[in-house]
Every structure is written in structure tokens, then in C-alpha cells.
Design a protein around this motif. Structure first.
Motif, short mmCIF file in Angstrom:
data_model
loop_
_atom_site.label_atom_id
_atom_site.label_comp_id
_atom_site.label_asym_id
_atom_site.label_seq_id
_atom_site.Cartn_x
_atom_site.Cartn_y
_atom_site.Cartn_z
N VAL B 370 -28.74 -4.11 -64.95
CA VAL B 370 -28.03 -5.25 -64.36
C VAL B 370 -26.73 -4.77 -63.69
O VAL B 370 -26.40 -5.19 -62.58
N VAL B 371 -26.01 -3.87 -64.38
CA VAL B 371 -24.78 -3.32 -63.77
C VAL B 371 -25.12 -2.58 -62.47
O VAL B 371 -24.47 -2.77 -61.44
N MET B 372 -26.17 -1.76 -62.52
CA MET B 372 -26.58 -1.02 -61.33
C MET B 372 -26.92 -1.97 -60.18
O MET B 372 -26.52 -1.73 -59.02
N ALA B 373 -27.64 -3.04 -60.49
CA ALA B 373 -28.01 -4.01 -59.45
C ALA B 373 -26.75 -4.64 -58.85
O ALA B 373 -26.66 -4.85 -57.64
N LEU B 374 -25.76 -4.92 -59.72
CA LEU B 374 -24.49 -5.48 -59.25
C LEU B 374 -23.79 -4.54 -58.27
O LEU B 374 -23.15 -4.96 -57.31
N ALA B 377 -27.15 -0.72 -56.58
CA ALA B 377 -28.15 0.32 -56.89
C ALA B 377 -29.39 -0.36 -57.47
O ALA B 377 -29.74 -0.16 -58.63
N ASP B 378 -30.05 -1.17 -56.63
CA ASP B 378 -31.19 -1.97 -57.06
C ASP B 378 -32.50 -1.30 -56.66
O ASP B 378 -32.52 -0.16 -56.20
N GLN B 456 -24.19 6.52 -52.53
CA GLN B 456 -23.83 6.06 -51.18
C GLN B 456 -22.42 5.44 -51.23
O GLN B 456 -22.04 4.84 -52.25
N PRO B 457 -21.64 5.56 -50.14
CA PRO B 457 -20.23 5.12 -50.16
C PRO B 457 -20.05 3.66 -50.59
O PRO B 457 -19.11 3.36 -51.34
N GLU B 458 -20.94 2.75 -50.14
CA GLU B 458 -20.74 1.34 -50.48
C GLU B 458 -20.94 1.11 -51.99
O GLU B 458 -20.29 0.25 -52.59
#
Lengths: 482, 482
Positions: B370-374, B377-378, B456-458
Motif C-alpha cells: 500500500v505504501v509503495m502504491a502511494l 510504485a504500483d 524513478q525521480p517522481e
């Protein structure tokens, strides 16, 4: 090759024969195949590849060492040393009888000759045979390497000893022998399949439903029920407390309703065949048959593993077989114990295509269960209201692990005194490299008070002796300062 | 109660009506029940108890807040505010028509009136109605709170808009609306069930098989196949590369074989009823109906969850519904993020009757997802060959967790710079007490090289901003010296 290794002859190596070959091979039998088809070897190789991927996923322990596979030029060569001869030839009676004639000229008189037939009754295939008492029906279901059901149909010609021996062998392959009480066309399960198939043809012909709609009507509804309870137990529940008698009385009148066209058979015109084939292309044509096989097998493995967790339905059969094939770990000497030796099942893997991180915890939890069982803290001990609970675990992930990969776990006791049990597990790949490590602290608890307490004296004695033996093993570097 | 809250009226509250009530309530609808049976409330309470235990286990997120349940003395009271009226009265046409008459006198003209009938076609139940356009068939399968299939059958009287709205509502309940193309006796699925039932009666009458043997023939064989692929996709695979046309050509001749007795109906004599009932007692009598229901539901949950892992068959329906009901986590302010809010499904629990220790790792792994998706990083990001891998986790187990227990997880970023992401998760019980904690080190990797690299930068920008916000949250004591 061990002295008690057994040999199966597979006569006819299509999808069914290939599935039988896989069942025998992966359960440690040597297999000789006879099939005049030039494509037989290619076809069996494909089935075996599927079986080697899927079947080992069903057990928490390694299957026996695989037997040897030989392709024979002749029936006589295939059957001469066989303990079990499985005939899966095309469904033509004259052909099958010819196969039995040649087989019986060359096979042992005490071998079991089993037919995969659903089209013929055992008395029909026994007819004209030299030794009819040797021949029975053992009808399996595709994929044979995953589905446990085998319908065993015998006649009065078969000595009870022989039929008992046949069912014992089927069980030893992790399958379920269903003894059919009397011979009847199509045995039991195929009668249901045929009824549903006929009904489905009518629905398609009448443009009531497409192949995909019919499949959805099955897999989103009663198919889910039938994977675990079948027809009668499901209806028993539907009847509720009023019971089965009440349910049948209520349902009885429907039998007079015109709910089935089965009194009649639709003609398989070119037009109807084309409708079904093109609907099926629209439904599943995006996948090759190999892809569909893989999807089917992974779904079956997942469903079976889920049932196994609760020791329910076909899952209970898996647990029985697993108990039979599990080897007790070797605890002699001051070496870490090999607590696990298995492969990674499909339901342990995530979207990255490798083993989900939580399953490393499961690996070490399962390894701890093996250590506990060795100490005597097994299911029986837990029933006496004692157990070990994990209070802390530290896992280091060193390598990726992929679906189907074989691995083992070496476990050692770092600390074993009083209520405390500290374990160190190494998860190893086949090449001996370390996949992950886990240090795990367990505390002995009373399940009555849910509080820490000392284990029973005999457990503690075993623990202390194991801890002393393992104290001589050097510590891994990352634990030296802890 | 929110403004867009919807109301369902349940007319007839047996096993089917009760199952409908549970589906609506647990998906956030208010429910009004009318049933003249004095036992109705007790029966619905029992169904609801089963549903509240099983249905929430199917999703990784909490279901909507449960709606209100009201028992009404009259049909008029139950239907007056209803958006959906589900009739599950006994299968007597005159009775059903009377129900519709009263219903239509009091309900809204835009309400959907759906019948659970399998015994009548929609044109039959529309007959004599004031507004036939309002009435359709929505035939569910027991247990209604777990099985997704609903057969939707309409007639030319029903405006397409209305039928579309009905299927949309069925989908919003997590169910699968199967639009039946033309009305026909028994719709689709029950024609198959009826065919199998008739065949089963003949097998029992002929003493070919007992109820238990028939159930075993189903659940150890084709029942496992049908839980995932149905009839035609299964046979497509059996046909192999040669394709569906070849398979049907091959199988076609069997249609002429006398493999079914279905042209005829066995008489339900007292003797036959007694045979079935006593065999069923021998098979399942050791368990009460409540125990059998619980076993059935746990097996269904396990099978469905297993299919869900691979987004297959009914599992894909669950994933679609879950995506619809999942609320995005709140990340405003310098507070830990509520990454999970769900309950413990049956397949997470072990022989001690509490959550298996490995599932704590899964809880924290899911929370990290969930943190990754936020961070962005989905799944889409992973397709671009980037991901985070966990390299180290430390879990402290502080409390037991039981099957069905609701919990939430609060997650915070401890470190977020370059390739490194360190998370701290707290798993909390409903009373706010801490069940377990996990510190997890993740490293960003390229899935091409399988080596560490910067995100990735974003992603990195979002990570650094989240890390800065969370830096103001005090550290837990056991992490202060790390």
C-alpha cells in the motif's frame, strides 16, 4: 534402484496414459510405455512437464525419487516385468481385447491389468481373455496427475484379494479408489458428465446460452460447491434442521416438471458442432492449450492446497498421503537438522513472479513445527494444552525464490532452557547457496492460561540434549555479537 | 445514514431470503424483511451470523458499514421505500402473484422487483401484474452470501434500462449477473442440477452407489474441475491441440450410448426416500447442520481466496469488487498511514486456532504494498521493470490474533533516501492495542538486472516528502537505539 521398486506398464500414452505415467513415475515407480503413435513420446513429455511442475506443490515434503521412464517397441516388452499394467487404448472393444491377449501372453500372472475405459464394463473387457481374473477397470479423471478419483470396477471373476491389492496400489499413488458396487455403463461419474453434456448441447442449440455462459453458470455457482461436498451433503445442508427426508419430499415434485430435455438427444449436425467450436474459440481462443493447461493446473493446486489446510474433502486425501511419504528427519550427530525438503507451490508466489516475502516466515514456522515435533511437542502435546508460541523473528532475504523451486531448510537450536527456545534456520537452494536465514525466539506457553510456563519434563530433557549437541556448531557471523 | 444509502425489501426470509438479506446488509444497504413465519427472525439471524463470519474474509479491505435490519409486519411496510424488492416466497405461482399485487400497490414504480424463483419463467410471474415491466427473475445460489452467480432472466416487457440497472446492482453486491438470453424452464444451472439429481436417484435406487460414494465421485473428480473452468473450457483442454471440433467429433458417438437413464424418472417411493435419508445420515450425521454450514463456508472461502490469488474464475470477480470498495488511504498530515483495515481469513489460521505466525509477515508485506502504491510504485511501475524488494524484517509478536478478527495496520516511513526504504508497521486490534510490530528494510531494484538502483525521480520525490513528514513522529522505544 531399490529392491522393492515397482514397475508400471502404460499401454497407450495419450493425455490419460501420460497422466498415469506421471502418477507412477513421480511416486517412485519405474514406467515402461508402449504406444504405436509416432507422437507418443512428445505427448508424454508434455504431460510429464506439467505433472513435474504441479504435483510436488501439493505436499510439504519431497515426493519419492522419480522412477525411470522407458519407451518400448512392443507390448510384450512393456508388460513383461510389470506389477501394474494400465491400458488406455482407444475405446474400441476389439482393439482392447487384442491388447489383453498379447499382454497376457507376456505379463506375470499376478500383475494387475487395469483399463482406463469409461465406455466398457469390466465383464466386456474380461470377455475372451485367457485370465479374466487379472483384469479390472480403473477409470481416472483428467488431469490424472492431480485429480485423485479412480473408479475401480470389478466382476465376480476378480478374486477379492486382487481387487484389494489394486485399491491399495491406487492409494499408494495418492489417489482415491472408489469401489463401484456393480458394473453399469459409464460407471458413476461419467453418467453425470454425460447428462450435463447433453443438457448443455440443447442449451447451445436453442441459443439459450453460449459455451462461456454455461461455464460461468457452473464455475460461479454449483461448481464451487461440488469441489468440496458433492451433491447430497450440499442438499443435506440446504434441507436444514428439518433433515434430508424433508428436503427430498419438498424437492420431489420438481421431478415431474419438464426441466430437462434429456429424454431426447440433439443431433450433432455440422451446424451445431460449428456453433460450439466457434463459441469456444471466442471464449478461450486467446490462450493456447498449454496455457490453459497451466491455468487449470495452478487453479487445481490452489483449490487442493486450500482444502488441505482444513483437512477437508480432497485435501484430507493429500494429508493422508503426505503422512505416508514423509521421512523422519535425521537427528544423529551434531549437525543442523534438515527440517524441510520441498518445493515452492503456486500460492506462495506474488506479482514479481517470486516467492512472497511472508512465505519465508512460513518456511521457518513450518521448520519450527518439525523441531517441536522432534522434541515431542506435537499435535497430541498441544491437545494437552501446551505449545510453543513465536514471540520474535528476524528474517534476512538473500536470494529470490521462484515458483516450483526445490529448497531445504537446516535448523539448529541456539538456546534451549526453561521456557525459552531460540532457533536458527537456513533456507538453502539445491546448489547449497543460502536463500534466507531466520532467527526465531519461541516461548513455551500453557494454552489454558495463555501464559509462559516450562515445558513438560520429557520435552525439556530432549530440548536440553539437542541444545547441547548443537552448541558445538560454529555460529554464523551475523549472530556472533548477539 | 448516508444520503445515497439504498434499501432492499426481502419478502420471504428462509435460507435464500436470509442469504439475500446478508448480501445487501454487508454491502451497506438497509434491509426490511417481511416473512409471516414466526421463526423467520431466528432463521435470518443464523444466516447473518454465518455471513458476517465468512463474507468479510474474501476481501483485503473492510466491507462498507453494515446497513440497518428491520423486520416488518406487512409487505406494504417492507416495500414502500425499497429500491430493490427480492421475493423468495414458496414456489407456488398463485402465492407469488398475490405477493406482487400487494407489492405493486405500495412500492415505488421505479423499484426493481426480483424473484428468486427457479420454478417459474419471468413471463409467468409477470402475468396478472399491474406493472409487469418492473418484475424480473434474479435466481441466486445457496449460500447466497458467498456464491456469486445470479441468473437474470427478463422478458420483452422489461425495458432494457431496467434490466441493465438490475445487473449493475447485482454487480455492486459483489455478485455475477448471468443474463439468460431467453426464458426457459429452470433457467440454466438448475437444468444441470436437475439432470445430475435424477441420475443420482437412479444410481441409489439401483444400489450402484450410496450418497457418500456419489459425493466422492463428484468432489474428488470433476467437482474440482468445475470450481474453476466449467464444462467447455475443460473439454477444450481435453481436446488438446486438435481443437474443440475434433473433441466433439470424437465424443459425439457417445451420445448414442445408453449412458443415462434420464429419459425416465424414478418414482420417489417411501422406500427410496428412506434409502437416501439413511445413507445421508451415515455419511454426514456426525455433524449438525450448523457444523456442516461452517465447514462448507470455510471451504468455499478457501477455494475462492485461492482463485483470487491468481485472478482466476470467481476469484477475478472478487478482485473487481475489492477494487471498487477499497478506500484510498489518508496521507494528509504527519500521522502514520492506515495501510490495512480488514479481518483474518480462515486460511491464515493454524492448529492453535490463531493466526499463523507467517501471516504477520504477510500483513506487513501487504501494508508495504500500500505504501509503495502511494509512492507510485504500483503494478504499472513494476511492469516498467522496477520494484522494491524486502531484504530484512524484524517482527515482534505481542498478542494472539484469531480467525475473523478485525485489525488495522499503521505504517510510517523511518528512512526514505536513494535506494533505501525502511518502514515501521504497527498491527492494531479494534481496541487500539498493538498486536505486532514490524520493521522492514526494502531496497529498490531493477527487475532487468536484479540489482539495486535508485527509483524513478517522481517516486523518490514522493518518498522523500513522506519521510520528512513522518520524521516528526516520535520513535517507538525499542527503536530509539537503532
Amino acid at each position: 534402484m531399490s529392491a522393492d521398486r515397482k514397475t508400471a506398464a502404460i499401454i497407450g500414452g495419450g493425455v490419460i496414459g501420460g497422466g498415469w505415467a506421471a502418477r507412477f513415475l513421480l511416486n517412485g515407480w519405474d514406467v515402461c510405455v508402449f504406444d504405436p503413435d509416432a507422437q507418443a513420446q512428445r505427448k508424454i513429455t508434455a504431460v510429464l512437464e506439467n505433472a513435474r511442475y504441479a504435483l510436488p506443490m501439493l505436499y510439504n515434503t519431497a515426493l519419492p525419487d522419480e522412477g525411470s521412464l522407458t519407451y518400448c517397441e512392443t507390448i510384450s516388452g512393456a508388460v513383461q516385468n510389470a506389477d501394474w499394467i494400465q491400458e488406455s487404448a482407444p475405446e474400441r472393444l476389439a482393439l482392447k481385447r487384442k491388447v489383453y491377449q498379447t499382454t497376457q501372453e507376456h505379463c506375470r500372472a499376478d500383475a494387475i491389468i487395469a483399463s482406463s475405459t469409461s465406455g466398457f464394463k469390466p465383464s466386456e473387457i474380461q470377455g475372451c481373455a485367457t485370465r479374466p481374473e487379472q483384469i479390472i477397470v480403473a477409470h481416472p479423471f483428467n488431469p490424472v496427475y492431480l485429480l485423485p478419483l479412480v473408479e475401480i470396477v470389478a466382476t465376480d471373476e476378480n478374486p477379492p484379494e486382487m481387487t484389494d491389492r489394486a485399491t491399495g496400489i491406487i492409494e499408494s499413488l495418492g489417489m482415491f479408489p472408489l469401489r463401484v458396487r456393480a458394473e453399469i455403463d459409464a460407471h458413476i461419474a461419467d453418467r453425470f458428465l454425460e447428462a450435463v453434456w447433453r443438457e448443455a448441447l440443447w442449451l447451445i442449440k436453442g441459443e439459450i446460452a453460449t459455451t462461456e455462459e454455461i461455464d460461468n453458470a457452473i464455475r460461479y455457482g454449483f461448481g464451487l460447491r461440488w469441489a468440496q461436498m458433492g451433491l447430497f451433503e450440499t442438499y443435506r445442508i440446504a434441507g436444514g434442521e428439518a433433515g434430508m427426508r424433508h428436503f427430498i419430499d419438498q424437492f420431489g415434485p420438481c421431478l415431474q416438471w419438464p426441466w430437462t430435455k434429456l429424454m431426447d438427444v440433439p443431433e450433432l449436425t455440422d451446424e451445431l458442432v460449428e456453433m460450439i467450436a466457434s463459441q469456444s474459440d471466442a471464449q478461450s481462443g486467446a490462450h493456447t492449450i498449454r496455457q490453459l493447461e497451466r491455468m487449470r493446473d495452478e487453479n487445481l493446486v490452489g483449490i487442493l492446497l486450500s482444502l488441505k489446510t482444513r483437512d477437508a474433502a480432497a485435501g484430507a486425501l493429500l494429508n493422508t498421503h503426505e503422512a505416508r511419504i514423509t521421512q523422519p528427519p535425521d537427528t544423529s550427530g551434531a549437525e543442523p537438522i534438515t527440517t524441510l525438503n520441498r518445493n515452492v507451490p503456486i500460492d506462495w508466489t506474488d506479482y514479481n513472479g517470486h516467492m512472497n516475502e511472508s512465505r519465508y516466515g512460513q518456511v521457518f514456522s513450518d521448520a519450527a513445527d518439525v523441531v517441536m515435533a522432534l522434541l515431542g511437542a506435537d499435535a497430541e502435546y498441544i491437545k494437552g494444552d501446551n505449545s510453543y508460541f513465536t514471540v520474535d523473528i528476524h528474517i534476512r532475504f538473500l536470494q529470490e525464490t521462484r515458483t516450483g523451486q526445490r529448497f531445504s531448510v537446516h535448523s539448529r537450536v541456539l538456546l534451549g532452557e526453561g521456557k525459552k527456545l531460540r532457533l536458527y534456520h537456513k533456507m538453502l537452494a539445491d546448489d547449497g547457496s543460502v536463500i534466507a536465514t531466520g532467527e526465531q525466539m519461541l516461548i513455551h506457553v500453557s494454552l489454558k492460561t495463555r501464559r509462559a510456563c516450562e515445558p513438560q519434563p520429557e520435552i525439556l530433557a530432549k530440548l536440553e540434549s539437542l541444545a547441547a549437541a548443537h552448541a558445538t556448531i560454529p555460529l554464523p557471523d551475523h549472530l556472533k555479537d548477539t
